[in-house]
Design a protein around this motif. Structure first.
Motif, PDB file in Angstrom:
ATOM      1  N   HIS A   1       0.847  -1.290  -0.073  1.00 12.09           N
ATOM      2  CA  HIS A   1      -0.170  -0.199   0.099  1.00 12.09           C
ATOM      3  C   HIS A   1       1.020   1.433  -0.050  1.00 12.09           C
ATOM      4  CE1 HIS A   1      -3.271   2.793   1.038  1.00 12.09           C
ATOM      5  NE2 HIS A   1      -2.612   3.199   1.950  1.00 12.09           N
ATOM      6  N   MET A   2       2.009   1.133   0.816  1.00  7.42           N
ATOM      7  CA  MET A   2       2.934   2.289   0.700  1.00  7.42           C
ATOM      8  C   MET A   2       3.902   2.286  -0.264  1.00  7.42           C
ATOM      9  SD  MET A   2       1.718   3.760   3.368  1.00  7.42           S
ATOM     10  CE  MET A   2       3.004   5.104   3.605  1.00  7.42           C
ATOM     11  N   HIS A   3       3.687   1.318  -1.529  1.00 10.35           N
ATOM     12  CA  HIS A   3       4.539   1.524  -2.552  1.00 10.35           C
ATOM     13  C   HIS A   3       5.955   1.084  -2.328  1.00 10.35           C
ATOM     14  CE1 HIS A   3       1.179   3.241  -4.314  1.00 10.35           C
ATOM     15  NE2 HIS A   3       1.099   4.191  -3.609  1.00 10.35           N
ATOM     16  N   VAL A   4       6.155   0.098  -1.495  1.00  8.69           N
ATOM     17  CA  VAL A   4       7.705  -0.442  -1.339  1.00  8.69           C
ATOM     18  C   VAL A   4       7.810  -1.414  -2.405  1.00  8.69           C
ATOM     19  CG1 VAL A   4       8.786  -1.831   0.087  1.00  8.69           C
ATOM     20  CG2 VAL A   4       7.409   0.046   1.165  1.00  8.69           C
ATOM     21  N   PRO A   5       8.850  -1.343  -3.027  1.00 14.89           N
ATOM     22  CA  PRO A   5       9.023  -2.401  -4.201  1.00 14.89           C
ATOM     23  C   PRO A   5       9.014  -3.816  -3.696  1.00 14.89           C
ATOM     24  CG  PRO A   5      10.712  -0.464  -4.164  1.00 14.89           C
ATOM     25  CD  PRO A   5      10.115  -0.299  -2.863  1.00 14.89           C
ATOM     26  N   ASP A   6       8.524  -4.914  -4.476  1.00 12.91           N
ATOM     27  CA  ASP A   6       8.165  -6.069  -4.258  1.00 12.91           C
ATOM     28  C   ASP A   6       9.653  -6.958  -3.669  1.00 12.91           C
ATOM     29  OD1 ASP A   6       5.430  -6.163  -4.329  1.00 12.91           O
ATOM     30  OD2 ASP A   6       5.560  -6.941  -6.377  1.00 12.91           O
ATOM     31  N   HIS A   7      10.698  -6.382  -4.403  1.00  8.01           N
ATOM     32  CA  HIS A   7      11.926  -7.035  -4.324  1.00  8.01           C
ATOM     33  C   HIS A   7      12.437  -6.551  -2.640  1.00  8.01           C
ATOM     34  CE1 HIS A   7      13.400  -3.218  -5.518  1.00  8.01           C
ATOM     35  NE2 HIS A   7      14.816  -3.539  -4.896  1.00  8.01           N
ATOM     36  N   VAL A   8      12.158  -5.516  -2.298  1.00  6.63           N
ATOM     37  CA  VAL A   8      12.428  -4.884  -0.821  1.00  6.63           C
ATOM     38  C   VAL A   8      11.622  -5.479   0.155  1.00  6.63           C
ATOM     39  CG1 VAL A   8      12.469  -2.853   0.754  1.00  6.63           C
ATOM     40  CG2 VAL A   8      12.993  -2.719  -1.554  1.00  6.63           C
ATOM     41  N   ILE A   9      10.150  -5.887  -0.083  1.00  7.12           N
ATOM     42  CA  ILE A   9       9.373  -6.436   0.827  1.00  7.12           C
ATOM     43  C   ILE A   9       9.819  -8.154   0.939  1.00  7.12           C
ATOM     44  CG2 ILE A   9       6.860  -7.322   1.125  1.00  7.12           C
ATOM     45  CD1 ILE A   9       6.083  -4.882  -0.516  1.00  7.12           C
ATOM     46  N   GLU A  10       9.888  -8.638  -0.158  1.00  4.29           N
ATOM     47  CA  GLU A  10      10.519  -9.967  -0.106  1.00  4.29           C
ATOM     48  C   GLU A  10      11.698 -10.118   0.757  1.00  4.29           C
ATOM     49  OE1 GLU A  10       9.136 -12.684  -1.498  1.00  4.29           O
ATOM     50  OE2 GLU A  10       7.571 -11.227  -2.009  1.00  4.29           O
ATOM     51  N   ARG A  11      12.687  -9.428   0.499  1.00  8.03           N
ATOM     52  CA  ARG A  11      13.899  -9.337   1.361  1.00  8.03           C
ATOM     53  C   ARG A  11      13.707  -9.193   2.914  1.00  8.03           C
ATOM     54  NH1 ARG A  11      17.117  -5.147   2.795  1.00  8.03           N
ATOM     55  NH2 ARG A  11      16.364  -3.628   1.326  1.00  8.03           N
ATOM     56  N   VAL A  12      12.965  -8.158   3.260  1.00  9.39           N
ATOM     57  CA  VAL A  12      13.037  -7.838   4.652  1.00  9.39           C
ATOM     58  C   VAL A  12      11.900  -8.812   5.561  1.00  9.39           C
ATOM     59  CG1 VAL A  12      13.324  -5.310   4.377  1.00  9.39           C
ATOM     60  CG2 VAL A  12      10.965  -6.100   4.261  1.00  9.39           C
ATOM     61  N   LEU A  13      11.005  -9.212   4.565  1.00  7.79           N
ATOM     62  CA  LEU A  13      10.142 -10.474   5.291  1.00  7.79           C
ATOM     63  C   LEU A  13      10.739 -11.754   5.321  1.00  7.79           C
ATOM     64  CD1 LEU A  13       6.593  -9.226   4.251  1.00  7.79           C
ATOM     65  CD2 LEU A  13       7.653  -8.677   6.307  1.00  7.79           C
ATOM     66  N   ASP A  14      11.339 -12.041   4.051  1.00  9.41           N
ATOM     67  CA  ASP A  14      11.832 -13.696   4.008  1.00  9.41           C
ATOM     68  C   ASP A  14      13.210 -13.601   4.270  1.00  9.41           C
ATOM     69  OD1 ASP A  14       9.330 -13.817   2.985  1.00  9.41           O
ATOM     70  OD2 ASP A  14       9.852 -13.875   0.836  1.00  9.41           O
ATOM     71  N   HIS A  15      14.062 -12.724   4.503  1.00  7.22           N
ATOM     72  CA  HIS A  15      15.367 -12.635   4.834  1.00  7.22           C
ATOM     73  C   HIS A  15      15.796 -11.846   5.792  1.00  7.22           C
ATOM     74  CE1 HIS A  15      15.803 -15.470   1.453  1.00  7.22           C
ATOM     75  NE2 HIS A  15      15.213 -14.552   0.853  1.00  7.22           N
ATOM     76  N   PRO A  16      15.318 -11.967   7.227  1.00  5.02           N
ATOM     77  CA  PRO A  16      15.673 -10.999   8.111  1.00  5.02           C
ATOM     78  C   PRO A  16      17.240 -10.592   8.326  1.00  5.02           C
ATOM     79  CG  PRO A  16      14.607 -12.906   9.004  1.00  5.02           C
ATOM     80  CD  PRO A  16      14.906 -13.241   7.586  1.00  5.02           C
ATOM     81  N   GLU A  17      18.113 -11.544   8.156  1.00  2.00           N
ATOM     82  CA  GLU A  17      19.562 -11.298   8.272  1.00  2.00           C
ATOM     83  C   GLU A  17      19.929 -10.258   7.333  1.00  2.00           C
ATOM     84  OE1 GLU A  17      19.126 -14.520   4.909  1.00  2.00           O
ATOM     85  OE2 GLU A  17      18.017 -14.073   6.859  1.00  2.00           O
ATOM     86  N   LEU A  18      19.228 -10.102   5.992  1.00  2.00           N
ATOM     87  CA  LEU A  18      19.543  -9.005   5.195  1.00  2.00           C
ATOM     88  C   LEU A  18      18.959  -7.526   5.437  1.00  2.00           C
ATOM     89  CD1 LEU A  18      19.526 -11.117   1.911  1.00  2.00           C
ATOM     90  CD2 LEU A  18      21.351 -10.799   3.262  1.00  2.00           C
ATOM     91  N   ARG A  19      18.147  -7.384   6.378  1.00  2.00           N
ATOM     92  CA  ARG A  19      17.199  -6.188   6.761  1.00  2.00           C
ATOM     93  C   ARG A  19      18.657  -5.192   6.768  1.00  2.00           C
ATOM     94  NH1 ARG A  19      13.019  -8.663  10.764  1.00  2.00           N
ATOM     95  NH2 ARG A  19      11.900  -9.699   9.186  1.00  2.00           N
ATOM     96  N   ARG A  20      18.118  -3.940   6.189  1.00  3.34           N
ATOM     97  CA  ARG A  20      18.633  -2.714   6.615  1.00  3.34           C
ATOM     98  C   ARG A  20      18.568  -2.019   8.077  1.00  3.34           C
ATOM     99  NH1 ARG A  20      18.296   0.161   0.694  1.00  3.34           N
ATOM    100  NH2 ARG A  20      19.965  -1.515  -0.236  1.00  3.34           N
ATOM    101  N   ARG A  21      19.462  -1.686   8.567  1.00 11.93           N
ATOM    102  CA  ARG A  21      19.164  -1.201  10.039  1.00 11.93           C
ATOM    103  C   ARG A  21      18.479   0.142  10.033  1.00 11.93           C
ATOM    104  NH1 ARG A  21      24.101  -3.462  13.037  1.00 11.93           N
ATOM    105  NH2 ARG A  21      25.089  -4.360  11.457  1.00 11.93           N
ATOM    106  N   GLU A  22      17.502   0.473  10.875  1.00  8.92           N
ATOM    107  CA  GLU A  22      16.757   1.625  11.058  1.00  8.92           C
ATOM    108  C   GLU A  22      17.414   2.391  11.714  1.00  8.92           C
ATOM    109  OE1 GLU A  22      13.273   0.335  14.466  1.00  8.92           O
ATOM    110  OE2 GLU A  22      12.805   0.348  12.581  1.00  8.92           O
TER     111      GLU A  22
END
Length: 78
Positions: free
Chosen positions: A39-60
């Motif tokens: 809904h917030m227009h986050v690209p699908d590849h970013v959504i996949e990375r942050v949800l499916d690969h927590p070890e690859l998340r960027r730090r907030e």
């Protein structure tokens, strides 16, 4: 380039949407988090990375962790 520089996203609205999506994930589930980020227009590849690969998340950032925190809302009268 140091890891913290590489991990920071320069697109602040997307970074904030991802931070909020991860907060939603923590209190709800991946489906709700995914719908919010789409809904917030986050690209699908970013959504996949942050949800499916927590070890690859960027730090907030510290500011994101405060501004994008989910706070309980007051009960609504019926």
């Amino acid at each position: 380039m140091d890891m913290s520089e590489r991990q920071r996203r320069s697109d602040e609205p997307t970074a904030n949407a991802v931070a909020r999506g991860l907060n939603i994930l923590a209190v709800r589930d991946a489906g709700v988090a995914r719908r919010y980020m789409r809904h917030m227009h986050v690209p699908d590849h970013v959504i996949e990375r942050v949800l499916d690969h927590p070890e690859l998340r960027r730090r907030e950032s510290a500011a994101q962790s405060i501004s994008e925190a989910i706070t309980p809302s007051a009960p609504q009268d019926e």
